[in-house]
Design an enzyme around this catalytic site. Structure first.
Site, PDB file in Angstrom:
ATOM      1  N   HIS A 170      -1.360  -4.904  -2.633  1.00 25.21           N
ATOM      2  CA  HIS A 170      -0.446  -5.942  -2.150  1.00 25.21           C
ATOM      3  C   HIS A 170      -0.300  -5.935  -0.631  1.00 25.21           C
ATOM      4  O   HIS A 170       0.000  -6.973  -0.037  1.00 25.21           O
ATOM      5  CB  HIS A 170       0.917  -5.803  -2.838  1.00 25.21           C
ATOM      6  CG  HIS A 170       0.912  -6.318  -4.241  1.00 25.21           C
ATOM      7  ND1 HIS A 170       0.373  -5.617  -5.273  1.00 25.21           N
ATOM      8  CD2 HIS A 170       1.357  -7.494  -4.770  1.00 25.21           C
ATOM      9  CE1 HIS A 170       0.485  -6.312  -6.395  1.00 25.21           C
ATOM     10  NE2 HIS A 170       1.076  -7.446  -6.116  1.00 25.21           N
ATOM     11  N   GLU A 171      -0.518  -4.791  -0.018  1.00 17.93           N
ATOM     12  CA  GLU A 171      -0.473  -4.738   1.442  1.00 17.93           C
ATOM     13  C   GLU A 171      -1.762  -5.294   2.037  1.00 17.93           C
ATOM     14  O   GLU A 171      -1.750  -5.959   3.061  1.00 17.93           O
ATOM     15  CB  GLU A 171      -0.254  -3.300   1.923  1.00 17.93           C
ATOM     16  CG  GLU A 171       1.137  -2.753   1.662  1.00 17.93           C
ATOM     17  CD  GLU A 171       2.214  -3.447   2.476  1.00 17.93           C
ATOM     18  OE1 GLU A 171       1.889  -4.043   3.533  1.00 17.93           O
ATOM     19  OE2 GLU A 171       3.380  -3.408   2.056  1.00 17.93           O
ATOM     20  N   GLY A 172      -2.881  -5.004   1.369  1.00 18.75           N
ATOM     21  CA  GLY A 172      -4.175  -5.381   1.920  1.00 18.75           C
ATOM     22  C   GLY A 172      -4.608  -4.406   3.005  1.00 18.75           C
ATOM     23  O   GLY A 172      -3.771  -3.757   3.636  1.00 18.75           O
ATOM     24  N   ARG A 226       4.742 -11.295  -4.524  1.00 21.19           N
ATOM     25  CA  ARG A 226       4.878  -9.835  -4.590  1.00 21.19           C
ATOM     26  C   ARG A 226       6.118  -9.443  -5.375  1.00 21.19           C
ATOM     27  O   ARG A 226       6.079  -8.506  -6.184  1.00 21.19           O
ATOM     28  CB  ARG A 226       4.930  -9.237  -3.186  1.00 21.19           C
ATOM     29  CG  ARG A 226       5.086  -7.711  -3.199  1.00 21.19           C
ATOM     30  CD  ARG A 226       4.727  -7.106  -1.880  1.00 21.19           C
ATOM     31  NE  ARG A 226       4.893  -5.658  -1.867  1.00 21.19           N
ATOM     32  CZ  ARG A 226       4.398  -4.863  -0.928  1.00 21.19           C
ATOM     33  NH1 ARG A 226       3.697  -5.389   0.065  1.00 21.19           N
ATOM     34  NH2 ARG A 226       4.589  -3.549  -0.978  1.00 21.19           N
TER      35      ARG A 226
END
Length: 237
Positions: free
Chosen positions: A102-104, A224
């Site tokens: 989700h952060e990448g 998210r």
């Protein structure tokens, strides 16, 4: 030779053996400084506790209990069973992967939705004294694991005494990592609902409500929050 003299010799031999053993113990524990050069059991115990049990203590005897082993994720296990420090929980491998996805990943610094901060790796906010650049994915993952310990501790403190599943704990760590370790005081209703075991519908609304940045709702944050809610509920994400 009288019985008294034989007894005296035996006692002297035992005393010499004890002195030799004591000298050997001091040699093996030379890393523990003591003004008079002696090492007590309390010295060893306190040093071991202060270092999390990883000090270079003298080797245990064959009858000692199995030593704790540390996994790659930093969790401690004894005889293959998971354990936690002082009853605190730690993020699982599934939770770690969830946060990373989700952060990448970015090898170089960038400004995202939160334009105030420069970010690198998997959501690491660069501090003024840091000069990270061209991070590899393994380096970025190591940095993420290090960063997450702050948020694990924040969740453990805030929800101490609250029964949480591993999925719920992972979701709260992700939530906190994205929004800040002090988010709980800024979202009192959400925090209260988690502690009091609110219904899924109430918690879903709580998650969705916290999807704003600089006064604007951001679709990426909405997505998210929904995924964190699904993780919290044990649903597939």
């Amino acid at each position: 030779m009288t019985n008294v003299n034989l007894y005296t010799l035996q006692m002297q031999a035992r005393l010499l053996e004890a002195m030799d053993n004591g000298a050997a113990l001091q040699e093996r524990t030379a890393g523990f400084d003591d003004p008079d050069g002696s090492v007590s059991f309390d010295d060893l115990l306190n040093a071991c506790m202060a270092s999390g049990g990883t000090s270079s203590l003298p080797a245990a005897s064959a009858s000692s209990a199995p030593a704790a082993a540390v996994s790659d994720a930093g969790q401690v296990s004894a005889a293959g069973s998971p354990a936690s420090s002082c009853g605190e929980m730690r993020i699982s491998d599934t939770g770690l992967q969830f946060v990373a996805e989700h952060e990448g990943y970015s090898a170089t610094a960038y400004r995202g939705v939160d334009t105030q901060n420069l970010t690198i790796g998997y959501g690491h906010v660069l501090q003024p004294e840091e000069t990270y650049s061209d991070l590899t994915q393994p380096q970025a993952m190591g940095l993420l694991k290090s960063d997450l310990s702050t948020y694990e501790d924040a969740v453990n403190r805030e929800f101490s005494g609250t029964k949480l599943t591993q999925n719920q704990f992972d979701a709260l760590v992700s939530f906190s990592y994205n929004l800040g370790a002090n988010i709980w005081s800024k979202a009192p209703q959400f925090t209260s609902d988690v502690k009091n075991g609110a219904s899924a519908d109430v918690l879903k609304a709580d998650f969705e409500r916290i999807s704003y940045c600089n006064g604007h709702q951001v679709q990426g944050l909405v997505n998210r929050r929904l995924d964190e809610f699904r993780l919290f509920e044990g649903q597939s994400v």
